[in-house]
Design an enzyme around this catalytic site. Structure first.
Site: not given
Ligand code: NAP
Length: 236
Positions: A7, A79, A177, A5, A144, A53, A147
């Site tokens: 990207s 991630n 975030i 992830g 969510y 993934v 998981a």
């Molecule tokens: P994001 O900007 O939406 O990024 C999500 C990433 O996961 C993207 O790179 C996406 O790839 C990838 N992804 C989704 N489904 C996938 C799959 N089936 N196979 C491979 N890659 C996949 O979100 P983020 O905020 O950076 O989140 C990153 C992590 O932090 C996640 O696990 C999220 O649950 C966790 N998190 C986020 C927050 C928050 O507030 N943002 C808080 C707590 C935890 P593509 O875009 O290339 O499809």
């Protein structure tokens, strides 16, 4: 290091932070090929790999390609993830499966693919990105939360099993975030989340990235099986 992830918002920040700290960086993308291209251009010598993934052969192909390029994977960061807001009564079985497959089974598949080489070398670091909602539970995010709680259980159990092999496994459970993942929240929702945060602000992807670099390096040498939550003081 290998991160899924890359990207996305947090993944991109982690990749950049590790590169700045001197690591080789391989990262994956699924639909975000443009974001991946931009990140690859921003990080000299980095490797951008397609990976879904939820698919074991896709995970193996990406892990093999990164190992072939850099000789080994010494740090794995799980991630990649999705988040959805749904009333529990509206969650379909397909949506439940998609969530568990991506956010929990994805960690299982990447750990399965990377661990044999770490066990052979008797060293390695795994960092799983969970969420504060995996600790507290979140209304309208039961799948969510489930998981992300599973990711915490996986982390704690795997840390116990892998400790004797010199492999550390930890979890980062961020608070809210500022990334695309929260794009569906209204500004009122975001203001309410800020009000719930003692520091009065939403976190940055860089705050999570710096936590990951800390855990991966010598500063984290005696830390395993732990959950660290950069969350601005949000009470849990
Ligand atoms: P994001 O900007 O939406 O990024 C999500 C990433 O996961 C993207 O790179 C996406 O790839 C990838 N992804 C989704 N489904 C996938 C799959 N089936 N196979 C491979 N890659 C996949 O979100 P983020 O905020 O950076 O989140 C990153 C992590 O932090 C996640 O696990 C999220 O649950 C966790 N998190 C986020 C927050 C928050 O507030 N943002 C808080 C707590 C935890 P593509 O875009 O290339 O499809």
């Amino acid at each position: 290091m290998f991160i899924t992830g890359g990207s996305g918002g947090i993944g991109g920040a982690i990749a950049r932070e590790f590169s700045a700290a001197g690591w080789n960086v391989a990262f994956t993308y699924k639909t975000g090929s443009e974001a991946a291209q931009n990140l690859r251009n921003a990080i000299p010598g980095s490797l951008a790999l397609y990976c879904d993934v939820t698919d074991s052969s896709s995970v193996s192909a990406a892990v093999d390609a990164a190992t072939g390029r850099y000789g080994k994977i010494d740090v794995l960061i799980n991630n990649a993830g999705i988040a959805r807001q749904r009333l529990f009564t509206d969650i379909t079985e397909a949506e439940w499966d998609e969530m568990i497959d991506t956010d929990l089974k994805g960690c299982f598949l990447t750990c399965k693919a990377v661990l044999p080489q770490m066990i052979k070398r008797k060293s390695g670091v795994i960092i799983n990105i969970s969420s504060i909602w995996g600790l507290t539970g979140a209304s309208c995010e039961v799948h969510y939360s489930a998981a992300k709680s599973g990711v915490i259980g996986l982390t704690k159990a795997l840390a116990k099993e892998m400790g004797p092999s010199g492999i550390r496994v930890n979890c980062i459970a961020p608070g809210v975030i500022d990334t695309a993942m929260n794009a569906d929240f209204s500004s009122d929702d975001m203001d309410a989340l800020k009000d719930d945060t003692p520091l009065g602000c939403i976190g940055t992807p860089e705050a999570v990235a710096k936590t990951a670099v800390f855990l991966a390096g010598d500063s984290g040498a005696f830390i395993t099986g732990q959950v660290i939550s950069p969350n601005g003081g949000m009470v849990i």
